[in-house]
Scaffold this active site. Structure first.
Site, PDB file in Angstrom:
ATOM      1  N   GLY A  11       0.831  -1.214   0.000  1.00  0.00           N
ATOM      2  CA  GLY A  11       0.000   0.000   0.000  1.00  0.00           C
ATOM      3  C   GLY A  11       0.859   1.255   0.000  1.00  0.00           C
ATOM      4  O   GLY A  11       0.424   2.317   0.449  1.00  0.00           O
ATOM      5  N   ASP A  37       1.570  -2.565  -4.431  1.00  0.00           N
ATOM      6  CA  ASP A  37       0.323  -1.791  -4.329  1.00  0.00           C
ATOM      7  C   ASP A  37      -0.591  -2.146  -5.493  1.00  0.00           C
ATOM      8  O   ASP A  37      -0.160  -2.247  -6.632  1.00  0.00           O
ATOM      9  CB  ASP A  37       0.642  -0.286  -4.347  1.00  0.00           C
ATOM     10  N   LYS A  38      -1.860  -2.324  -5.163  1.00  0.00           N
ATOM     11  CA  LYS A  38      -2.853  -2.709  -6.164  1.00  0.00           C
ATOM     12  C   LYS A  38      -3.272  -1.522  -7.039  1.00  0.00           C
ATOM     13  O   LYS A  38      -3.888  -1.705  -8.074  1.00  0.00           O
ATOM     14  CB  LYS A  38      -4.069  -3.259  -5.402  1.00  0.00           C
ATOM     15  N   THR A 129      -5.395   0.952  13.456  1.00  0.00           N
ATOM     16  CA  THR A 129      -5.955   2.300  13.598  1.00  0.00           C
ATOM     17  C   THR A 129      -6.627   2.487  14.957  1.00  0.00           C
ATOM     18  O   THR A 129      -7.091   1.516  15.559  1.00  0.00           O
ATOM     19  CB  THR A 129      -6.984   2.558  12.469  1.00  0.00           C
ATOM     20  N   ASP A 130      -6.719   3.731  15.396  1.00  0.00           N
ATOM     21  CA  ASP A 130      -7.436   4.018  16.649  1.00  0.00           C
ATOM     22  C   ASP A 130      -8.917   3.655  16.550  1.00  0.00           C
ATOM     23  O   ASP A 130      -9.587   3.471  17.564  1.00  0.00           O
ATOM     24  CB  ASP A 130      -7.279   5.499  17.056  1.00  0.00           C
ATOM     25  N   GLU A 131      -9.412   3.547  15.301  1.00  0.00           N
ATOM     26  CA  GLU A 131     -10.851   3.313  15.137  1.00  0.00           C
ATOM     27  C   GLU A 131     -11.271   1.930  15.624  1.00  0.00           C
ATOM     28  O   GLU A 131     -12.456   1.678  15.828  1.00  0.00           O
ATOM     29  CB  GLU A 131     -11.253   3.529  13.676  1.00  0.00           C
ATOM     30  N   TYR A 153     -15.410  -0.562   8.149  1.00  0.00           N
ATOM     31  CA  TYR A 153     -13.962  -0.303   8.002  1.00  0.00           C
ATOM     32  C   TYR A 153     -13.239  -0.703   9.280  1.00  0.00           C
ATOM     33  O   TYR A 153     -12.292  -1.509   9.252  1.00  0.00           O
ATOM     34  CB  TYR A 153     -13.705   1.180   7.681  1.00  0.00           C
ATOM     35  N   LYS A 157     -10.552  -3.735   9.969  1.00  0.00           N
ATOM     36  CA  LYS A 157      -9.203  -3.435  10.487  1.00  0.00           C
ATOM     37  C   LYS A 157      -8.954  -4.181  11.803  1.00  0.00           C
ATOM     38  O   LYS A 157      -7.847  -4.648  12.058  1.00  0.00           O
ATOM     39  CB  LYS A 157      -9.018  -1.928  10.697  1.00  0.00           C
ATOM     40  N   LEU A 193     -11.163  14.450   5.206  1.00  0.00           N
ATOM     41  CA  LEU A 193     -11.583  15.783   5.649  1.00  0.00           C
ATOM     42  C   LEU A 193     -10.610  16.910   5.285  1.00  0.00           C
ATOM     43  O   LEU A 193     -11.010  17.886   4.622  1.00  0.00           O
ATOM     44  CB  LEU A 193     -11.848  15.773   7.156  1.00  0.00           C
ATOM     45  N   ARG A 217     -11.717  14.491  16.681  1.00  0.00           N
ATOM     46  CA  ARG A 217     -10.656  13.633  16.154  1.00  0.00           C
ATOM     47  C   ARG A 217      -9.324  14.147  16.694  1.00  0.00           C
ATOM     48  O   ARG A 217      -9.162  15.332  16.963  1.00  0.00           O
ATOM     49  CB  ARG A 217     -10.630  13.663  14.614  1.00  0.00           C
TER      50      ARG A 217
HETATM   51  N1  LIG Z   1      -5.252   7.881   7.128  1.00  0.00           N
HETATM   52  C1  LIG Z   1      -5.354   7.793   8.432  1.00  0.00           C
HETATM   53  O1  LIG Z   1      -5.686   8.772   9.114  1.00  0.00           O
HETATM   54  C2  LIG Z   1      -5.025   6.512   9.158  1.00  0.00           C
HETATM   55  C3  LIG Z   1      -4.954   6.488  10.536  1.00  0.00           C
HETATM   56  C4  LIG Z   1      -4.605   5.303  11.195  1.00  0.00           C
HETATM   57  C5  LIG Z   1      -4.336   4.169  10.455  1.00  0.00           C
HETATM   58  N2  LIG Z   1      -4.440   4.207   9.089  1.00  0.00           N
HETATM   59  C6  LIG Z   1      -4.110   2.976   8.347  1.00  0.00           C
HETATM   60  O2  LIG Z   1      -2.929   3.259   7.620  1.00  0.00           O
HETATM   61  C7  LIG Z   1      -2.927   2.533   6.379  1.00  0.00           C
HETATM   62  C8  LIG Z   1      -2.720   3.490   5.235  1.00  0.00           C
HETATM   63  O3  LIG Z   1      -3.767   4.462   5.233  1.00  0.00           O
HETATM   64  P1  LIG Z   1      -3.829   5.593   4.117  1.00  0.00           P
HETATM   65  O4  LIG Z   1      -4.605   6.706   4.655  1.00  0.00           O
HETATM   66  O5  LIG Z   1      -2.478   5.814   3.557  1.00  0.00           O
HETATM   67  O6  LIG Z   1      -4.722   4.841   3.012  1.00  0.00           O
HETATM   68  P2  LIG Z   1      -4.878   5.109   1.465  1.00  0.00           P
HETATM   69  O7  LIG Z   1      -6.272   4.726   1.139  1.00  0.00           O
HETATM   70  O8  LIG Z   1      -4.383   6.468   1.102  1.00  0.00           O
HETATM   71  O9  LIG Z   1      -3.859   4.068   0.796  1.00  0.00           O
HETATM   72  C9  LIG Z   1      -4.087   2.692   0.786  1.00  0.00           C
HETATM   73  C10 LIG Z   1      -3.187   2.095  -0.284  1.00  0.00           C
HETATM   74  O10 LIG Z   1      -3.385   0.675  -0.270  1.00  0.00           O
HETATM   75  C11 LIG Z   1      -3.503   0.222  -1.618  1.00  0.00           C
HETATM   76  N3  LIG Z   1      -4.314  -1.010  -1.621  1.00  0.00           N
HETATM   77  C12 LIG Z   1      -5.637  -1.142  -1.340  1.00  0.00           C
HETATM   78  N4  LIG Z   1      -6.000  -2.419  -1.423  1.00  0.00           N
HETATM   79  C13 LIG Z   1      -4.881  -3.118  -1.763  1.00  0.00           C
HETATM   80  C14 LIG Z   1      -4.612  -4.493  -1.984  1.00  0.00           C
HETATM   81  N5  LIG Z   1      -5.587  -5.413  -1.908  1.00  0.00           N
HETATM   82  N6  LIG Z   1      -3.356  -4.868  -2.301  1.00  0.00           N
HETATM   83  C15 LIG Z   1      -2.355  -3.943  -2.414  1.00  0.00           C
HETATM   84  N7  LIG Z   1      -2.565  -2.629  -2.221  1.00  0.00           N
HETATM   85  C16 LIG Z   1      -3.809  -2.221  -1.890  1.00  0.00           C
HETATM   86  C17 LIG Z   1      -4.158   1.377  -2.355  1.00  0.00           C
HETATM   87  O11 LIG Z   1      -3.948   1.312  -3.767  1.00  0.00           O
HETATM   88  C18 LIG Z   1      -3.489   2.569  -1.702  1.00  0.00           C
HETATM   89  O12 LIG Z   1      -2.298   2.904  -2.356  1.00  0.00           O
HETATM   90  C19 LIG Z   1      -4.260   1.784   6.321  1.00  0.00           C
HETATM   91  O13 LIG Z   1      -4.030   0.483   6.756  1.00  0.00           O
HETATM   92  C20 LIG Z   1      -5.134   2.534   7.316  1.00  0.00           C
HETATM   93  O14 LIG Z   1      -6.092   1.676   7.890  1.00  0.00           O
HETATM   94  C21 LIG Z   1      -4.773   5.337   8.423  1.00  0.00           C
END
Ligand SMILES: NC(=O)c1ccc[n+]([C@@H]2O[C@H](COP(=O)([O-])OP(=O)(O)OC[C@H]3O[C@@H](n4cnc5c(N)ncnc54)[C@H](O)[C@@H]3O)[C@@H](O)[C@H]2O)c1
Length: 342
Positions: A11, A37-38, A129-131, A153, A157, A193, A217
């Site tokens: 990812g 990454d997909k 995640t905190d969620e 979601y 997670k 957001l 948040r």
């Molecule tokens: N954004 C936040 O505030 C936040 C906070 C806490 C935790 N997280 C966690 O951090 C991680 C990254 O979050 P983000 O905001 O960068 O997400 P994002 O949606 O920006 O990026 C996710 C990435 O994963 C790739 N992806 C999705 N499904 C896939 C698969 N099956 N195989 C390979 N790649 C795949 C997507 O193409 C994308 O590049 C996630 O696991 C999320 O749960 C995010």
């Protein structure tokens, strides 16, 4: 000469993953990074365009649920560390249709854990995640708090989070789990957001604010999140969970007004909309466990939010196509199915 450490970042074309890859190359000279990454709508290889000609950066378009491609990566690159960022990450989309969430955020974690069991690794970091804790009225969740995810979601997670732990407990895999609060910073897809509101404000479009805007948040700068992950990877105890908080709790209405102030726009752009179904009211993390290991944030909220808003204001070329829909057509042509870009 000692072997270069090899990181598999899954990812890595998304928001936090791409920031983490930039952070790794800035911090270390001698590493190799494989980004699997997909490229869903949220993945954007342009986030890493500056690494295109770096022989130590390898981008592979593929799905973490595809055991063939995951096993091939382990066989060919013999990674030391795997950091799993890959996920469907947008709560609103999970309320519309949860299938991809359950697939990637749970089954995908299983595929990565099975490959780790087969080939071995020094560290497997599951980005949670905190969620997963759900909402809290007062006080903050510690790592010992029960999980009570409130939407598809966070439920998927939670599944990935606990599955990773179970592979530590059952097979002694070197798993560490991190649970971070809401991130902000450059390269965040403009459905979330902060980038949505900054870019809408720039286009003089309404800022759709859920309910009464009183949901709270805790905001974590993505660059601090990256150092915390690396800190947990290097110093964390196997099988443990580490909360990563921003220490900047704010009502959504407060951050919305701040964005309008920083973009020089009027509060009349705020448009209250019907609340998200099952909207968690407040997230809050106690991060004393990671801090007791020695990690600390480097950025103050007010400086980092100004920098972030400034980044979106300066980088219209990055977000304009994402909001217009041209992007999907563009990258389908650039990266057709089966593309493997070494
Ligand atoms: N954004 C936040 O505030 C936040 C906070 C806490 C935790 N997280 C966690 O951090 C991680 C990254 O979050 P983000 O905001 O960068 O997400 P994002 O949606 O920006 O990026 C996710 C990435 O994963 C790739 N992806 C999705 N499904 C896939 C698969 N099956 N195989 C390979 N790649 C795949 C997507 O193409 C994308 O590049 C996630 O696991 C999320 O749960 C995010």
């Amino acid at each position: 000469m000692s072997k270069k450490k090899v990181y598999v970042v899954t990812g890595g074309a998304g928001f936090i993953g791409s920031n983490y890859i930039h952070f790794l190359f800035e911090k270390y000279g001698q590493i190799k990074v494989i980004n699997l990454d997909k490229l869903t709508y949220a993945g954007n290889p342009e986030n890493l365009s500056s690494l295109k000609n770096n022989p130590d950066y390898v981008f592979i378009k593929g799905d973490i649920c595809d055991s063939k491609i995951v096993n091939q990566i382990f066989e060919e690159y013999k990674p030391d560390y795997l950091i799993n960022f890959a996920a469907e990450s947008h709560v609103d989309r999970s309320i519309g249709d949860a299938e991809d969430f359950i697939r990637t955020d749970m089954y995908g974690v299983y595929v990565l854990l099975e490959a780790t069991r087969k080939y071995g690794l020094e560290r497997f970091i599951q980005i949670s995640t905190d969620e997963v804790y759900g909402s809290i009225e007062s006080g903050s969740f510690t790592e010992e708090s029960p999980l009570k995810p409130g939407n598809p979601y966070s439920a998927s997670k939670s599944g990935g989070d606990r599955l990773a732990y179970s592979y530590f407990n059952t097979y002694q895999l070197p798993v560490i789990i991190t649970r971070a609060s809401n991130n902000y910073g450059p390269y965040q897809y403009p459905e979330k957001l902060i980038p949505l509101f900054v870019t809408n404000a720039m286009e003089n479009k309404p800022l759709p604010l859920y309910g009464d805007g009183k949901n709270v948040r805790d905001w974590l700068y993505v660059k601090d999140h990256c150092t915390a992950i690396e800190y947990a990877l290097k110093n964390g105890k196997l099988g443990e969970v580490y909360n990563i908080a921003g220490g900047s709790e704010m009502e959504n209405i407060e951050i919305t007004k701040l964005i309008l102030q920083l973009t020089g726009k009027k509060e009349s752009l705020i448009k209250p909309v019907a609340d998200r179904i099952g909207h968690d009211w407040r997230y809050s993390l106690d991060e004393s466990k990671l801090k007791s290991l020695g990690w600390n944030q480097e950025h103050r909220f007010i400086d980092a939010i100004k920098e972030t808003v400034g980044w979106y204001m300066k980088n219209e070329d990055w977000w304009k196509p994402l909001k217009s829909g041209e992007y999907l057509d563009y990258y389908k042509k650039q990266y057709p199915e089966g593309t493997s870009l070494a």
